[in-house]
Design a protein around this motif. Structure first.
Motif, mmCIF file in Angstrom:
data_model
loop_
_atom_site.group_PDB
_atom_site.id
_atom_site.type_symbol
_atom_site.label_atom_id
_atom_site.label_comp_id
_atom_site.label_asym_id
_atom_site.label_seq_id
_atom_site.Cartn_x
_atom_site.Cartn_y
_atom_site.Cartn_z
ATOM 1 N N ILE A 218 33.944 26.598 42.775
ATOM 2 C CA ILE A 218 33.013 27.616 43.275
ATOM 3 C C ILE A 218 32.739 28.645 42.190
ATOM 4 N N VAL A 219 33.783 29.093 41.523
ATOM 5 C CA VAL A 219 33.659 30.083 40.453
ATOM 6 C C VAL A 219 32.681 29.590 39.383
ATOM 7 N N LYS A 220 32.843 28.345 38.975
ATOM 8 C CA LYS A 220 31.978 27.794 37.925
ATOM 9 C C LYS A 220 30.540 27.636 38.397
ATOM 10 N N LYS A 221 30.346 27.154 39.617
ATOM 11 C CA LYS A 221 28.991 26.936 40.135
ATOM 12 C C LYS A 221 28.233 28.254 40.336
ATOM 13 N N CYS A 222 28.963 29.336 40.588
ATOM 14 C CA CYS A 222 28.335 30.626 40.868
ATOM 15 C C CYS A 222 28.438 31.601 39.702
ATOM 16 N N ASN A 223 28.884 31.120 38.544
ATOM 17 C CA ASN A 223 29.013 31.963 37.350
ATOM 18 C C ASN A 223 29.816 33.239 37.607
ATOM 19 N N VAL A 224 30.892 33.101 38.343
ATOM 20 C CA VAL A 224 31.778 34.223 38.643
ATOM 21 C C VAL A 224 32.632 34.534 37.410
ATOM 22 N N THR A 225 32.820 35.810 37.130
ATOM 23 C CA THR A 225 33.659 36.220 36.002
ATOM 24 C C THR A 225 34.869 37.040 36.442
ATOM 25 N N THR A 226 34.882 37.446 37.716
ATOM 26 C CA THR A 226 35.920 38.344 38.211
ATOM 27 C C THR A 226 36.369 37.916 39.599
ATOM 28 N N ALA A 227 37.670 38.082 39.861
ATOM 29 C CA ALA A 227 38.231 37.780 41.179
ATOM 30 C C ALA A 227 39.080 38.947 41.651
ATOM 31 N N ILE A 228 39.008 39.235 42.950
ATOM 32 C CA ILE A 228 39.912 40.192 43.591
ATOM 33 C C ILE A 228 40.625 39.402 44.676
ATOM 34 N N LEU A 229 41.923 39.182 44.468
ATOM 35 C CA LEU A 229 42.692 38.277 45.320
ATOM 36 C C LEU A 229 43.834 38.995 46.018
ATOM 37 N N LYS A 230 44.379 38.360 47.043
ATOM 38 C CA LYS A 230 45.453 38.941 47.855
ATOM 39 C C LYS A 230 46.764 39.000 47.075
ATOM 40 N N ALA A 231 47.288 40.185 46.947
ATOM 41 C CA ALA A 231 48.536 40.412 46.216
ATOM 42 C C ALA A 231 49.695 39.621 46.815
ATOM 43 N N LYS A 232 50.566 39.145 45.940
ATOM 44 C CA LYS A 232 51.853 38.502 46.248
ATOM 45 C C LYS A 232 51.753 37.109 46.882
ATOM 46 N N SER A 233 50.556 36.650 47.178
ATOM 47 C CA SER A 233 50.351 35.342 47.806
ATOM 48 C C SER A 233 50.723 34.210 46.856
ATOM 49 N N PRO A 234 51.229 33.081 47.390
ATOM 50 C CA PRO A 234 51.517 31.937 46.528
ATOM 51 C C PRO A 234 50.242 31.317 45.933
ATOM 52 N N SER A 235 49.105 31.584 46.533
ATOM 53 C CA SER A 235 47.832 31.149 45.965
ATOM 54 C C SER A 235 47.228 32.244 45.095
ATOM 55 N N CYS A 236 47.108 33.420 45.657
ATOM 56 C CA CYS A 236 46.267 34.470 45.082
ATOM 57 C C CYS A 236 47.014 35.588 44.372
ATOM 58 N N GLY A 237 48.311 35.677 44.520
ATOM 59 C CA GLY A 237 49.054 36.771 43.903
ATOM 60 C C GLY A 237 48.836 36.829 42.404
ATOM 61 N N TYR A 238 48.803 38.051 41.869
ATOM 62 C CA TYR A 238 48.601 38.231 40.430
ATOM 63 C C TYR A 238 49.553 39.316 39.934
ATOM 64 N N GLY A 239 50.417 38.939 39.024
ATOM 65 C CA GLY A 239 51.397 39.882 38.470
ATOM 66 C C GLY A 239 52.744 39.820 39.157
ATOM 67 N N LYS A 240 52.737 39.747 40.475
ATOM 68 C CA LYS A 240 53.961 39.633 41.288
ATOM 69 C C LYS A 240 53.697 38.677 42.438
ATOM 70 N N ILE A 241 54.679 37.838 42.721
ATOM 71 C CA ILE A 241 54.613 36.941 43.879
ATOM 72 C C ILE A 241 55.989 36.912 44.547
#
Length: 155
Positions: free
Chosen positions: A91-114
């Motif tokens: 989806i990111v590639k098809k829509c030329n997305v450059t930025t994501a805001i994802l759910k903290a700590k999630s096993p899928s979406c966490g960033y920095g800490k999980i």
């Protein structure tokens, strides 16, 4: 365009059938600046579903085949989590997305800490599987816990 965790938009995609509504993220969606995704649903998991954590590693380790994603019920859902991460990247590639805001700590979406895989609330440094895959593909990743006010005002 920004990709965001669907649960942050108030969509009931959270493992327990609920959501993690964040009004700032919902505003982005309403303004047509965000695309909501749930990597876990994209990977084929149902909602509700058992809580999951990465066992003995991080999203990087899962993508590198070094560990698994398991539910609190013991179910191995590694394949579904990886599939969902790649579907999100599609989806990111098809829509030329450059930025994501994802759910903290999630096993899928966490960033920095999980969560550490023990289902005790302990956290470790690392990223979830989708966050790691997006990062590896040059996408700037934030969570709802980060300061991104200047970011979302520019979109």
């Amino acid at each position: 365009m920004i990709i965001v965790s669907a649960c942050l938009c108030g969509i009931n995609t959270k493992y327990n059938g609920d959501n993690n509504l964040d009004e700032r993220i919902l505003k982005l969606l309403k303004e047509g600046k965000a695309i909501p995704v749930c990597p876990e649903q994209l990977g084929g998991l149902t909602t509700p579903r058992a809580a999951h954590e990465i066992s003995n590693g991080t999203g990087a380790d899962v993508l590198d085949g070094k560990c698994k994603v398991k539910g609190i019920d013991g179910q191995d859902s590694t394949e579904e989590f990886i599939k969902g991460a790649y579907e999100t990247l599609n989806i990111v590639k098809k829509c030329n997305v450059t930025t994501a805001i994802l759910k903290a700590k999630s096993p899928s979406c966490g960033y920095g800490k999980i969560y550490d895989g023990t289902f005790t609330g302990n956290k470790i440094d690392g990223n979830g599987i989708t966050a790691e895959l997006l990062k590896r593909n040059g996408i700037k990743v934030y969570t709802e816990e980060d300061e991104f006010r200047n970011l979302y005002m520019t979109y």
